[in-house]
Motif scaffolding. Structure first.
Motif, mmCIF file in Angstrom:
data_model
loop_
_atom_site.group_PDB
_atom_site.id
_atom_site.type_symbol
_atom_site.label_atom_id
_atom_site.label_comp_id
_atom_site.label_asym_id
_atom_site.label_seq_id
_atom_site.Cartn_x
_atom_site.Cartn_y
_atom_site.Cartn_z
ATOM 1 N N ASP A 147 0.835 -1.273 -0.004
ATOM 2 C CA ASP A 147 -0.193 -0.046 -0.021
ATOM 3 C C ASP A 147 0.738 1.246 -0.122
ATOM 4 O OD1 ASP A 147 -2.302 -1.454 -0.162
ATOM 5 O OD2 ASP A 147 -2.827 -0.560 1.826
ATOM 6 N N ASN A 148 1.971 1.327 0.689
ATOM 7 C CA ASN A 148 2.865 2.290 0.509
ATOM 8 C C ASN A 148 4.052 2.444 -0.213
ATOM 9 O OD1 ASN A 148 2.039 4.128 3.239
ATOM 10 N ND2 ASN A 148 2.281 2.082 4.174
ATOM 11 N N GLY A 173 -2.083 11.429 -6.505
ATOM 12 C CA GLY A 173 -1.269 11.932 -5.191
ATOM 13 C C GLY A 173 -0.703 10.631 -4.393
ATOM 14 N N PHE A 174 -1.239 9.555 -4.776
ATOM 15 C CA PHE A 174 -0.534 8.386 -3.871
ATOM 16 C C PHE A 174 0.405 7.658 -4.743
ATOM 17 C CE2 PHE A 174 -5.299 7.987 -2.012
ATOM 18 C CZ PHE A 174 -4.914 8.739 -1.094
ATOM 19 N N ARG A 175 1.325 6.633 -3.965
ATOM 20 C CA ARG A 175 2.341 6.223 -4.659
ATOM 21 C C ARG A 175 1.718 4.741 -5.444
ATOM 22 N NH1 ARG A 175 7.029 7.844 -4.311
ATOM 23 N NH2 ARG A 175 7.422 9.181 -2.778
ATOM 24 N N GLU A 176 2.248 4.539 -6.539
ATOM 25 C CA GLU A 176 1.808 3.215 -7.057
ATOM 26 C C GLU A 176 1.745 1.964 -6.256
ATOM 27 O OE1 GLU A 176 4.041 2.043 -10.456
ATOM 28 O OE2 GLU A 176 3.528 4.136 -11.540
ATOM 29 N N TYR A 177 0.996 1.090 -6.244
ATOM 30 C CA TYR A 177 0.909 -0.008 -5.470
ATOM 31 C C TYR A 177 1.875 -0.958 -5.666
ATOM 32 C CZ TYR A 177 -0.708 -4.434 -3.053
ATOM 33 O OH TYR A 177 -0.786 -5.336 -2.247
ATOM 34 N N LEU A 178 2.841 -1.383 -4.792
ATOM 35 C CA LEU A 178 3.946 -2.357 -4.988
ATOM 36 C C LEU A 178 3.443 -3.750 -4.947
ATOM 37 C CD1 LEU A 178 7.450 -1.872 -3.680
ATOM 38 C CD2 LEU A 178 6.401 -4.022 -4.305
ATOM 39 N N GLY A 179 3.095 -4.447 -6.072
ATOM 40 C CA GLY A 179 2.416 -5.753 -6.006
ATOM 41 C C GLY A 179 3.360 -7.025 -5.769
ATOM 42 N N CYS A 180 4.433 -6.789 -6.205
ATOM 43 C CA CYS A 180 5.163 -8.170 -5.919
ATOM 44 C C CYS A 180 6.876 -7.609 -6.020
ATOM 45 C CB CYS A 180 5.051 -9.277 -6.895
ATOM 46 S SG CYS A 180 5.120 -8.620 -8.670
ATOM 47 N N GLY A 192 7.371 -5.201 -9.175
ATOM 48 C CA GLY A 192 6.460 -4.950 -10.258
ATOM 49 C C GLY A 192 5.413 -4.398 -9.188
ATOM 50 N N SER A 193 4.876 -3.136 -10.027
ATOM 51 C CA SER A 193 4.026 -2.130 -9.380
ATOM 52 C C SER A 193 2.738 -2.349 -10.085
ATOM 53 C CB SER A 193 4.758 -0.723 -9.547
ATOM 54 O OG SER A 193 4.782 -0.101 -10.829
ATOM 55 N N SER A 224 -1.821 -4.357 -13.323
ATOM 56 C CA SER A 224 -0.879 -4.381 -12.323
ATOM 57 C C SER A 224 0.128 -5.601 -12.497
ATOM 58 C CB SER A 224 -1.602 -4.528 -10.862
ATOM 59 O OG SER A 224 -2.398 -3.665 -10.606
ATOM 60 N N VAL A 225 1.148 -5.346 -12.396
ATOM 61 C CA VAL A 225 2.130 -6.441 -12.183
ATOM 62 C C VAL A 225 1.990 -7.304 -10.854
ATOM 63 C CG1 VAL A 225 4.615 -7.144 -12.299
ATOM 64 C CG2 VAL A 225 3.769 -5.438 -13.626
ATOM 65 N N ASN A 226 1.504 -8.531 -10.899
ATOM 66 C CA ASN A 226 1.016 -9.117 -9.887
ATOM 67 C C ASN A 226 2.127 -10.248 -9.249
ATOM 68 O OD1 ASN A 226 -1.374 -8.021 -9.723
ATOM 69 N ND2 ASN A 226 -2.070 -9.087 -11.414
ATOM 70 N N ALA A 227 2.945 -10.847 -10.231
ATOM 71 C CA ALA A 227 3.804 -12.081 -9.888
ATOM 72 C C ALA A 227 5.067 -11.931 -10.971
ATOM 73 C CB ALA A 227 2.934 -13.317 -9.878
ATOM 74 N N ILE A 228 6.176 -12.403 -10.240
ATOM 75 C CA ILE A 228 7.298 -12.410 -11.219
ATOM 76 C C ILE A 228 7.933 -13.738 -10.706
ATOM 77 C CG2 ILE A 228 9.455 -11.308 -11.902
ATOM 78 C CD1 ILE A 228 8.521 -8.713 -10.391
ATOM 79 N N LEU A 229 8.274 -14.620 -11.895
ATOM 80 C CA LEU A 229 8.999 -15.814 -11.731
ATOM 81 C C LEU A 229 10.211 -16.201 -12.551
ATOM 82 C CD1 LEU A 229 8.818 -19.049 -10.470
ATOM 83 C CD2 LEU A 229 7.461 -19.484 -12.268
#
Length: 277
Positions: A147-148, A173-180, A192-193, A224-229
């Motif tokens: 969230d931050n 005004g918010f930062r991009e969600y950091l998804g993984c 990934g954001s 959104s980038v949700n997963a990286i492998l």
């Protein structure tokens, strides 16, 4: 042996049952024991046969703020990421809980910060929603506060943490969600954001790999980038809300795999939330 599905439900009258109706995360430790992080029910363990639950960790800060991520490090300590209450370390031999010091949130108007101001003083700690915990080869604990939009690393030896990466601020005004994030074998980190894929080299230099470009079919798809492998062959895969992407590192381009209507061999959905080999 008959295969069956056993459902574990919350029953306040059952002292051996799970302690909350909402399960936030599941984690198997090295011994094969299943740990269950719950919403306002602490952390449970589940013995496989018979299926007996035990509430191991019921600290008030964790009870009041759900346990949403779990990690056992190489020393055997259990790290617990919570909703709005940061990270806690549980020592099995002493049964002590240590609140991990994390950097202060830089943006007081981030969504998690706003929510943290709406709960009681007893419940509130550092306002961090810890979505992911991972240990690297050096024993450093990497911490994702989605969230931050921050990626943090914690050194258990010095009991100190430091900010590694922050996502950019959007037009809202918010930062991009950091998804993984992914700790790669060569010491680099992939992040990934909700808009981009980032690469952080061992020196800490951040590179923006790609963002969606409708004019470029080889760019990262929208969403959104949700997963990286990184698979065993060395290929990097990226799960996005618009399909599965195979990253060609030499050309910095992507090959997309998406859902095609009436094609049973295509993805069943374009929304890729997790990846596992």
């Amino acid at each position: 042996e008959t295969k069956s599905i056993i459902q574990h439900t919350y029953d306040p009258l059952n002292p051996l049952g799970i302690t909350s109706p909402t399960v936030m995360t599941l984690y198997f430790d090295r011994s094969g024991l299943l740990w269950v992080g719950t919403w306002r029910g602490g952390v449970n363990t589940v013995a496989p046969r018979p299926f007996v639950h035990r509430q191991i960790i019921a600290n008030s800060f964790i009870l009041n703020n759900g346990a949403v991520s779990l990690l056992e490090n190489h020393r055997g300590d259990l790290y617990i990421g919570t909703f709005l209450n940061g990270v806690w370390k549980y020592n099995f031999s002493t049964e002590a809980l240590l609140h991990i010091p994390l950097p202060p949130i830089r943006d007081p108007m981030q969504p998690a910060s706003v929510r943290s101001n709406q709960i009681s003083t007893v419940e509130r700690s550092d306002g961090r929603y810890i979505n992911q915990l991972q240990e690297d080869k050096t024993g450093t604990i990497w911490i994702r506060d989605g969230d931050n939009g921050e990626l943090i690393k914690y050194n258990p030896n010095s009991n100190r943490s430091s900010l590694v990466f922050r996502t950019p601020i959007t037009k809202t005004g918010f930062r991009e969600y950091l998804g993984c994030f992914l700790l790669d074998g060569d010491g680099t980190v992939w992040v990934g954001s909700e808009r981009k894929l980032y690469h952080i080299d061992p020196k800490g230099t951040v590179y923006s790999i790609s963002s969606s470009d409708q004019k470029n079919s080889k760019s990262l798809g929208p969403g959104s980038v949700n997963a990286i492998l990184r698979d065993r062959s060395g290929t990097l895969w990226v799960g996005v809300s618009s399909g599965l992407h195979r990253f060609e590192e030499k050309s910095a381009s992507f090959e997309k795999f998406q859902h095609i209507k009436n094609d049973s061999t295509s993805l069943s959905s374009n929304v890729v939330l997790n990846l596992l080999e």
